[in-house]
Design a protein around this motif. Structure first.
Motif, short mmCIF file in Angstrom:
data_model
loop_
_atom_site.label_atom_id
_atom_site.label_comp_id
_atom_site.label_asym_id
_atom_site.label_seq_id
_atom_site.Cartn_x
_atom_site.Cartn_y
_atom_site.Cartn_z
N MET A 1 1.13 -0.53 0.29
CA MET A 1 -0.07 -0.51 -0.17
C MET A 1 1.10 1.43 0.19
N ARG B 1 0.47 4.75 3.79
CA ARG B 1 -0.67 4.47 4.21
C ARG B 1 -0.13 3.32 5.46
N GLU C 1 0.54 4.57 7.79
CA GLU C 1 -1.16 4.63 9.13
C GLU C 1 -1.88 3.90 9.06
N TYR D 1 -7.04 0.54 0.31
CA TYR D 1 -5.73 0.78 0.52
C TYR D 1 -5.53 -0.51 -0.11
#
Length: 278
Positions: A157, A161, A164, A180
């Protein structure tokens, strides 16, 4: 007669197997799970006919909840190394990615922590749009993820991401996981089993040599080197020994961790509610 095994194997045909996680109440991963996975992966590595293995769950709410947070860490840490020379959890994950067959994680329910790490080690991830939840919650309790998602998620991803997912320590539903790249596809739950079965049967009908050789080239181009995994596991052991991490884990335990509770159903929420003043 009930089986004590945590993984039930169904051989739909010589080429197509289904492995079902069935460890009530919430499919916690522990040393026995690792041992059963090692035995199953050994069978896949040596079987001449199997082309596809689907990993599913008997529990619609929990695919693989996470690793057993109450097991003695010293017991897990001192487990005998696997065939690769790495800790057996890392061993089964890296071998799973390289078996001469297609491995499919059919995710219905929650796959967090080590459950997410298992799904990431599979070749393909299909998720129930309504019932799948994925996440790496470890940072939310003050720990470092130990099973290598830092090496796998950025490949799927991208760096931002992946950070995250890892640093936010929150839950991702099936649709967002698809967006994602956490999973290949989110499928409406009413069609989920039919979809996974049809895909598996399609691939199982092809010649094994073509499947194995093609997967090997993809592995060479995309899998992280094994060397990235052991340092992260050592960081995990160091992190779970910190007093702050133990306090956060104890607070979750008091709220029902590892039971069929709201804490486990909404773990991404609950890891963010800890207060040092509580």
């Amino acid at each position: 007669m009930a089986s004590d095994n945590q993984i039930q194997l169904i051989q739909n045909s010589p080429a197509y197997w289904t492995a079902i996680f069935d460890h009530p109440p919430i499919n916690i991963i522990g040393p026995q799970t690792i041992g059963e996975l090692d035995a199953l992966i050994s069978r896949i590595e040596t079987d001449r006919d199997v082309r596809v293995v689907v990993f599913a769950s008997a529990n619609p709410d929990f695919y693989l909840a996470h690793y057993d947070m109450f097991v003695d860490k010293a017991v897990t840490q001192k487990m005998k190394p696997g065939r690769s020379g790495m800790h057996p959890w890392l061993d089964v994950l890296t071998r799973l990615s390289r078996v001469p067959a297609v491995t499919i994680a059919a995710i219905r329910g929650r796959a967090r922590g080590a459950g997410s790490e298992f799904a990431l080690a599979c070749d393909i991830r299909f998720a129930s749009k309504e019932k799948a939840i994925l996440g790496q919650f470890e940072v939310g309790v003050g720990a470092v993820p130990g099973g290598g998602p830092m090496g796998r998620l950025p490949q799927l991803m991208g760096r931002g991401r992946a950070l995250e997912v890892l640093l936010g320590a929150d839950d991702f539903d099936g649709l967002l996981a698809e967006r994602y790249g956490y999973v290949n596809r989110a499928v409406p739950d009413e069609h989920f089993e039919e979809f996974v079965d049809a895909f598996a049967r399609r691939v199982a009908g092809f010649e094994k040599a073509g499947i194995v050789d093609t997967k090997a080239f993809v592995n060479d181009a995309s899998l992280p080197p094994d060397s990235v995994f052991p340092p992260a596991l050592q960081a995990f052991y160091a992190s779970v020994a910190r007093p702050e991490t133990r306090a956060r884990s104890a607070a979750l335990a008091a709220k029902g961790l590892q039971t069929a509770s709201d804490t486990e159903l909404r773990l991404g929420h609950h890891v963010s509610t800890y207060s040092t003043s509580a």
